[in-house]
Each structure stands twice: as structure tokens, then as C-alpha cells.
Design a protein around this motif. Structure first.
Motif, PDB file in Angstrom:
ATOM      1  N   ALA A 198       0.974  -1.281   0.102  1.00  0.00           N
ATOM      2  CA  ALA A 198      -0.067   0.063  -0.010  1.00  0.00           C
ATOM      3  C   ALA A 198       0.878   1.232   0.014  1.00  0.00           C
ATOM      4  CB  ALA A 198      -0.904   0.029   1.190  1.00  0.00           C
ATOM      5  N   LYS A 199       1.888   1.167   0.992  1.00  0.00           N
ATOM      6  CA  LYS A 199       2.650   2.417   0.705  1.00  0.00           C
ATOM      7  C   LYS A 199       3.457   2.579  -0.567  1.00  0.00           C
ATOM      8  CE  LYS A 199       5.436   0.935   4.340  1.00  0.00           C
ATOM      9  NZ  LYS A 199       6.469   0.919   5.385  1.00  0.00           N
ATOM     10  N   VAL A 200       3.951   1.762  -1.373  1.00  0.00           N
ATOM     11  CA  VAL A 200       4.334   2.073  -2.548  1.00  0.00           C
ATOM     12  C   VAL A 200       3.409   2.669  -3.467  1.00  0.00           C
ATOM     13  CG1 VAL A 200       5.676   0.827  -4.513  1.00  0.00           C
ATOM     14  CG2 VAL A 200       6.414   0.248  -2.407  1.00  0.00           C
ATOM     15  N   ARG A 201       2.123   1.929  -3.702  1.00  0.00           N
ATOM     16  CA  ARG A 201       1.295   2.590  -4.500  1.00  0.00           C
ATOM     17  C   ARG A 201       0.871   4.024  -4.248  1.00  0.00           C
ATOM     18  NH1 ARG A 201      -1.914  -3.431  -4.508  1.00  0.00           N
ATOM     19  NH2 ARG A 201      -1.073  -4.193  -6.486  1.00  0.00           N
ATOM     20  N   TYR A 202       0.737   4.138  -2.982  1.00  0.00           N
ATOM     21  CA  TYR A 202       0.391   5.569  -2.438  1.00  0.00           C
ATOM     22  C   TYR A 202       1.483   6.581  -2.782  1.00  0.00           C
ATOM     23  CZ  TYR A 202      -0.765   9.555   0.415  1.00  0.00           C
ATOM     24  OH  TYR A 202      -1.126  10.844   0.926  1.00  0.00           O
ATOM     25  N   ASN A 203       2.616   6.230  -2.617  1.00  0.00           N
ATOM     26  CA  ASN A 203       3.678   7.255  -2.677  1.00  0.00           C
ATOM     27  C   ASN A 203       4.127   7.268  -4.335  1.00  0.00           C
ATOM     28  OD1 ASN A 203       4.793   8.069  -0.167  1.00  0.00           O
ATOM     29  ND2 ASN A 203       5.575   5.950   0.030  1.00  0.00           N
ATOM     30  N   TYR A 222      -6.935   3.496  -7.305  1.00  0.00           N
ATOM     31  CA  TYR A 222      -8.189   2.275  -7.311  1.00  0.00           C
ATOM     32  C   TYR A 222      -7.262   0.922  -6.657  1.00  0.00           C
ATOM     33  CZ  TYR A 222     -10.933   5.915  -9.237  1.00  0.00           C
ATOM     34  OH  TYR A 222     -11.778   6.983  -9.184  1.00  0.00           O
ATOM     35  N   GLN A 223      -6.035   0.546  -7.287  1.00  0.00           N
ATOM     36  CA  GLN A 223      -5.413  -0.743  -6.725  1.00  0.00           C
ATOM     37  C   GLN A 223      -5.277  -0.770  -5.416  1.00  0.00           C
ATOM     38  OE1 GLN A 223      -1.886  -0.914  -9.075  1.00  0.00           O
ATOM     39  NE2 GLN A 223      -2.781  -1.316 -11.030  1.00  0.00           N
ATOM     40  N   GLY A 224      -4.722   0.597  -4.706  1.00  0.00           N
ATOM     41  CA  GLY A 224      -4.709   0.570  -3.373  1.00  0.00           C
ATOM     42  C   GLY A 224      -5.768   0.462  -2.319  1.00  0.00           C
ATOM     43  N   LEU A 225      -6.682   1.035  -2.890  1.00  0.00           N
ATOM     44  CA  LEU A 225      -8.174   0.731  -2.217  1.00  0.00           C
ATOM     45  C   LEU A 225      -8.550  -0.667  -2.223  1.00  0.00           C
ATOM     46  CD1 LEU A 225     -10.369   3.841  -3.167  1.00  0.00           C
ATOM     47  CD2 LEU A 225      -9.160   3.556  -1.084  1.00  0.00           C
ATOM     48  N   GLU A 232      -8.535  -5.761   4.780  1.00  0.00           N
ATOM     49  CA  GLU A 232      -9.343  -5.229   5.739  1.00  0.00           C
ATOM     50  C   GLU A 232      -8.769  -4.360   6.426  1.00  0.00           C
ATOM     51  OE1 GLU A 232     -11.526  -8.584   7.934  1.00  0.00           O
ATOM     52  OE2 GLU A 232     -13.015  -8.754   6.286  1.00  0.00           O
ATOM     53  N   ASP A 233      -7.591  -3.351   6.001  1.00  0.00           N
ATOM     54  CA  ASP A 233      -6.765  -2.897   6.621  1.00  0.00           C
ATOM     55  C   ASP A 233      -6.932  -1.249   6.279  1.00  0.00           C
ATOM     56  OD1 ASP A 233      -4.462  -1.638   7.909  1.00  0.00           O
ATOM     57  OD2 ASP A 233      -3.087  -3.102   7.087  1.00  0.00           O
ATOM     58  N   LEU A 234      -7.216  -0.433   7.280  1.00  0.00           N
ATOM     59  CA  LEU A 234      -7.456   0.938   7.097  1.00  0.00           C
ATOM     60  C   LEU A 234      -5.983   1.814   6.547  1.00  0.00           C
ATOM     61  CD1 LEU A 234     -10.091   1.963   9.864  1.00  0.00           C
ATOM     62  CD2 LEU A 234     -10.430   1.964   7.259  1.00  0.00           C
ATOM     63  N   PHE A 235      -4.877   0.960   6.921  1.00  0.00           N
ATOM     64  CA  PHE A 235      -3.823   1.635   6.590  1.00  0.00           C
ATOM     65  C   PHE A 235      -3.624   2.228   5.085  1.00  0.00           C
ATOM     66  CE2 PHE A 235       0.686   1.427   4.982  1.00  0.00           C
ATOM     67  CZ  PHE A 235       1.350   2.461   5.882  1.00  0.00           C
ATOM     68  N   THR A 236      -3.562   3.663   4.820  1.00  0.00           N
ATOM     69  CA  THR A 236      -3.510   4.087   3.687  1.00  0.00           C
ATOM     70  C   THR A 236      -4.976   4.599   3.172  1.00  0.00           C
ATOM     71  OG1 THR A 236      -2.761   2.471   2.098  1.00  0.00           O
ATOM     72  CG2 THR A 236      -0.991   3.788   3.630  1.00  0.00           C
ATOM     73  N   PHE A 237      -6.157   3.941   3.797  1.00  0.00           N
ATOM     74  CA  PHE A 237      -7.365   3.853   3.051  1.00  0.00           C
ATOM     75  C   PHE A 237      -7.784   5.276   2.977  1.00  0.00           C
ATOM     76  CE2 PHE A 237     -11.831   2.965   3.271  1.00  0.00           C
ATOM     77  CZ  PHE A 237     -11.946   1.904   1.953  1.00  0.00           C
ATOM     78  N   ALA A 238      -7.476   6.107   4.021  1.00  0.00           N
ATOM     79  CA  ALA A 238      -7.922   7.262   3.934  1.00  0.00           C
ATOM     80  C   ALA A 238      -7.095   8.285   2.909  1.00  0.00           C
ATOM     81  CB  ALA A 238      -7.937   8.077   5.418  1.00  0.00           C
ATOM     82  N   GLU A 239      -5.725   7.911   3.054  1.00  0.00           N
ATOM     83  CA  GLU A 239      -4.650   8.565   2.173  1.00  0.00           C
ATOM     84  C   GLU A 239      -5.352   8.406   0.622  1.00  0.00           C
ATOM     85  OE1 GLU A 239      -4.052   6.969   4.819  1.00  0.00           O
ATOM     86  OE2 GLU A 239      -2.674   8.158   5.935  1.00  0.00           O
ATOM     87  N   PHE A 240      -5.737   7.172   0.329  1.00  0.00           N
ATOM     88  CA  PHE A 240      -5.993   6.847  -1.168  1.00  0.00           C
ATOM     89  C   PHE A 240      -7.203   7.626  -1.529  1.00  0.00           C
ATOM     90  CE2 PHE A 240      -3.341   2.812  -0.841  1.00  0.00           C
ATOM     91  CZ  PHE A 240      -2.630   3.103  -1.836  1.00  0.00           C
ATOM     92  N   HIS A 241      -8.150   7.794  -0.725  1.00  0.00           N
ATOM     93  CA  HIS A 241      -9.224   8.613  -0.882  1.00  0.00           C
ATOM     94  C   HIS A 241      -8.863  10.248  -1.204  1.00  0.00           C
ATOM     95  CE1 HIS A 241     -11.916   5.304   0.397  1.00  0.00           C
ATOM     96  NE2 HIS A 241     -12.913   5.931   0.142  1.00  0.00           N
ATOM     97  N   LYS A 262     -14.221  14.585   1.507  1.00  0.00           N
ATOM     98  CA  LYS A 262     -14.992  14.723   2.469  1.00  0.00           C
ATOM     99  C   LYS A 262     -14.920  13.129   3.220  1.00  0.00           C
ATOM    100  CE  LYS A 262     -18.162  18.126   1.132  1.00  0.00           C
ATOM    101  NZ  LYS A 262     -19.548  18.600   1.064  1.00  0.00           N
ATOM    102  N   LYS A 263     -14.731  12.126   2.391  1.00  0.00           N
ATOM    103  CA  LYS A 263     -14.597  10.901   2.742  1.00  0.00           C
ATOM    104  C   LYS A 263     -13.279  10.625   3.525  1.00  0.00           C
ATOM    105  CE  LYS A 263     -17.522   8.562  -0.829  1.00  0.00           C
ATOM    106  NZ  LYS A 263     -17.793   8.008  -1.805  1.00  0.00           N
ATOM    107  N   ALA A 264     -12.419  11.146   2.769  1.00  0.00           N
ATOM    108  CA  ALA A 264     -10.976  10.984   3.552  1.00  0.00           C
ATOM    109  C   ALA A 264     -10.819  11.845   4.998  1.00  0.00           C
ATOM    110  CB  ALA A 264      -9.925  11.666   2.506  1.00  0.00           C
ATOM    111  N   LYS A 265     -11.604  12.738   5.161  1.00  0.00           N
ATOM    112  CA  LYS A 265     -11.749  13.648   6.402  1.00  0.00           C
ATOM    113  C   LYS A 265     -12.315  12.769   7.322  1.00  0.00           C
ATOM    114  CE  LYS A 265     -13.632  17.964   8.190  1.00  0.00           C
ATOM    115  NZ  LYS A 265     -14.708  17.361   9.366  1.00  0.00           N
ATOM    116  N   PHE A 266     -13.343  12.094   6.991  1.00  0.00           N
ATOM    117  CA  PHE A 266     -14.398  11.357   7.806  1.00  0.00           C
ATOM    118  C   PHE A 266     -13.510   9.961   8.416  1.00  0.00           C
ATOM    119  CE2 PHE A 266     -17.126   7.400   8.364  1.00  0.00           C
ATOM    120  CZ  PHE A 266     -17.899   8.005   9.466  1.00  0.00           C
ATOM    121  N   LEU A 267     -12.831   9.395   7.350  1.00  0.00           N
ATOM    122  CA  LEU A 267     -11.925   8.298   7.802  1.00  0.00           C
ATOM    123  C   LEU A 267     -10.849   8.810   8.651  1.00  0.00           C
ATOM    124  CD1 LEU A 267     -11.882   6.655   3.961  1.00  0.00           C
ATOM    125  CD2 LEU A 267     -12.737   5.732   6.143  1.00  0.00           C
TER     126      LEU A 267
END
Length: 293
Positions: A198-203, A222-225, A232-241, A262-267
Motif C-alpha cells: 500500500a505504501k509503494v502504491r500511495y507514494n 484504485y488498486q490501493g483501495l 481489511e486494513d485501514l492503513f492508507t485507506f484515507a490517504e488513497f481517498h 470529505k470521505k478522507a476527512k471522515f476516515l
């Protein structure tokens, strides 16, 4: 006679004529040291290191020759380094690396390369020495090795190189290193550290956006999400949003982009990361005010 950990500490302390209170001072409470010496309490890595420093010996003096105990020690060091990375505690990272570089347990290539990777973080984030950090990382990069452990540390090194080059505004170089890391995570699906994918994809997604390669960034996001949902891991889930929202706004899709922000803010609020939530709230307000002008 084989002495236990507590017995070794007590024996050396007495031979050096150090009081229990004197040894405990600045390291732990005297009651904790007393329990350690009676083998009623297992000291943490940092406590044992403090005891060793005050007694003038290396920390491995207290270890037995058993492979299991040495393995436990290595795992404890990696655990302390991981904790320091999460907390961005680069002073602790530097302290551990300086200590363990003299440790024979870290002379083998995989362990040594991992220490060097951590040293680069202290060089860059603590001492602001980009050249030294990059040289350290490049010196321990061995892309000719194809086993899982070598692949994993190579991915970490490439990811760090990409981050540092991006921080310096060298986007094409950053993209090159992140793409190399991305290729490796697609080759090795059995990595021990699942979150590195997830880290590699996000960066990579961030630097694609910086270079206005928006469609590529969205694809990786979208691959990261999907990866986060699968494990079932929230790690970087908000960041991808957040990153998807950024890309959509760059495409002029204002309503969808703001919705993702807004979804990222909520997460982030769910994760208790109020500082990041407030940053996104400010970004939304700033963008909407700019649009209304």
C-alpha cells in the motif's frame, strides 16, 4: 555455569561495585531492576541497552548462545526501529543504529542493509543531509538478489529514495525509484510486511499527480483501495481517498473530487487523526473559495 539474564546483570553489577540504585538511576526504577535481577521481569530493549551502557558492556553480553534468544533479540531491535519510524523519532533510530552497527549479530548482509536503510532516515530527516542519505541507500541497494527478504528491503530502499527525491522536488527521479519499487511488489506477492504494498502504491500515486499523470495516479489509487479492502486494513485507506479526490479535482470533476476529500476527512476522524482531518477541511474550504472567485 550458565547464568540467567538477571543473574548476569546482578553478577556484573556487584563485580563493578555498582549499587542497584546507581544502576537503575536514569534507566528504570530500582524496583524494576530488582525484579529484572530476580528474573521476574523481562526488560525492554531500551532498558537492557541502558543497563549495558552503564555497566560498560555491549548489550549482547547478557544474551545466551541460543539461536532462539538471539532471534528474539533481533526481532526486538526491528520492533523498536519500526516503532521509532512510526513516531518519526529519528534520534532513537540513529541511537539504535549506532549501537547495533557494532553488534556481530548485524554483520550479515540482510541485517546490515536494514540498519543502513534506517541510518539514511537519520541522515535525511535528522541532519538534513540529502546526499549522505541517498548515497547510503544506493550503497545497500542490491537489485540482483531475488529472494523474498532481499526483495523486501530493496522495496523499502527504493521507496525511501523516491520519497526523498520527491521532497527535494526531483520528480522524475522520484518517479523512477517508485516505479522500480512498484514493479517489485508486483513480482513478489508473499512479502512479510503486507503494508509496504500500500505504501509503494500511495507514494507512486502522489508523484504521478505531481507530474500531472492523473490517469496513472488514479489507476494506482484504485488498486490501493482494492488492496486495503481485501486485507481489511485501514492503513492508507484515507490517504488513497484524498489522492483520488486530488486527481478528480485536477480533471475538473469538482463534485466527485470534493466528495472523496470529505470521505478522507471522515476516515481520518475515525482513525483519530484529527490533525489530518483539519488539513483536509482547510483544503476543501480553500478550494471552494478559489472556485467561487
Amino acid at each position: 555455569m550458565n547464568l540467567s539474564l538477571g543473574e548476569k546483570i546482578k553478577d556484573l553489577r556487584k563485580r563493578l561495585d555498582v549499587s542497584q540504585a546507581g544502576l537503575a538511576n536514569g534507566v528504570c526504577s530500582q524496583s524494576e531492576l530488582s525484579r529484572i535481577e530476580r528474573d521476574q521481569h523481562q526488560p525492554s530493549y531500551m532498558t537492557l541497552k541502558g543497563i549495558a551502557d552503564k555497566l560498560g558492556v555491549y548489550i549482547t553480553y547478557f544474551l545466551s548462545d541460543s539461536d532462539s534468544e538471539r532471534e528474539d533479540y533481533l526481532n526486538e531491535v526491528w520492533s523498536q526501529l519500526e516503532k521509532a519510524r512510526r513516531n518519526r523519532d529519528y534520534e532513537t533510530i540513529e541511537d539504535i543504529v549506532k549501537t547495533e552497527m557494532k553488534n556481530p549479530l548485524f554483520k550479515s548482509q540482510p541485517e546490515h542493509r536494514s540498519l543502513m536503510w534506517h541510518r539514511s532516515m537519520a541522515e535525511y530527516y535528522l541532519h538534513n543531509d540529502f546526499d549522505a542519505a541517498v548515497n547510503t541507500l544506493k550503497d545497500c541497494l542490491t537489485l540482483s538478489s531475488f529472494d523474498r527478504f532481499s526483495a523486501e528491503i530493496n522495496i523499502q530502499i527504493l521507496n525511501s529514495l523516491g520519497i526523498m527525491y520527491r521532497d527535494e522536488g526531483l520528480l522524475n527521479e522520484s518517479k523512477d525509484y517508485h516505479e522500480q519499487a512498484y514493479d517489485l511488489i508486483n513480482q513478489f506477492t508473499n512479502l512479510k510486511d503486507k503494508r509496504i504494498t500500500a505504501k509503494v502504491r500511495y507514494n507512486l500515486a502522489k508523484v504521478y499527480s505531481d507530474l500531472h499523470e492523473v490517469n496513472k495516479s488514479l489507476e494506482v489509487c484504485y488498486q490501493g483501495l482494492s488492496y486495503c479492502r481485501e486485507y481489511e486494513d485501514l492503513f492508507t485507506f484515507a490517504e488513497f481517498h484524498y489522492q483520488i479526490g486530488r486527481n478528480l479535482l485536477m480533471q475538473g470533476k469538482t463534485e466527485k473530487g470534493i466528495d472523496y476529500w470529505k470521505k478522507a476527512k471522515f476516515l481520518f476522524e475515525l482513525e483519530g487523526k484529527d490533525n489530518l482531518s483539519k488539513i483536509i477541511e482547510h483544503d476543501i474550504q480553500t478550494f471552494q473559495e478559489h472556485e467561487s472567485v
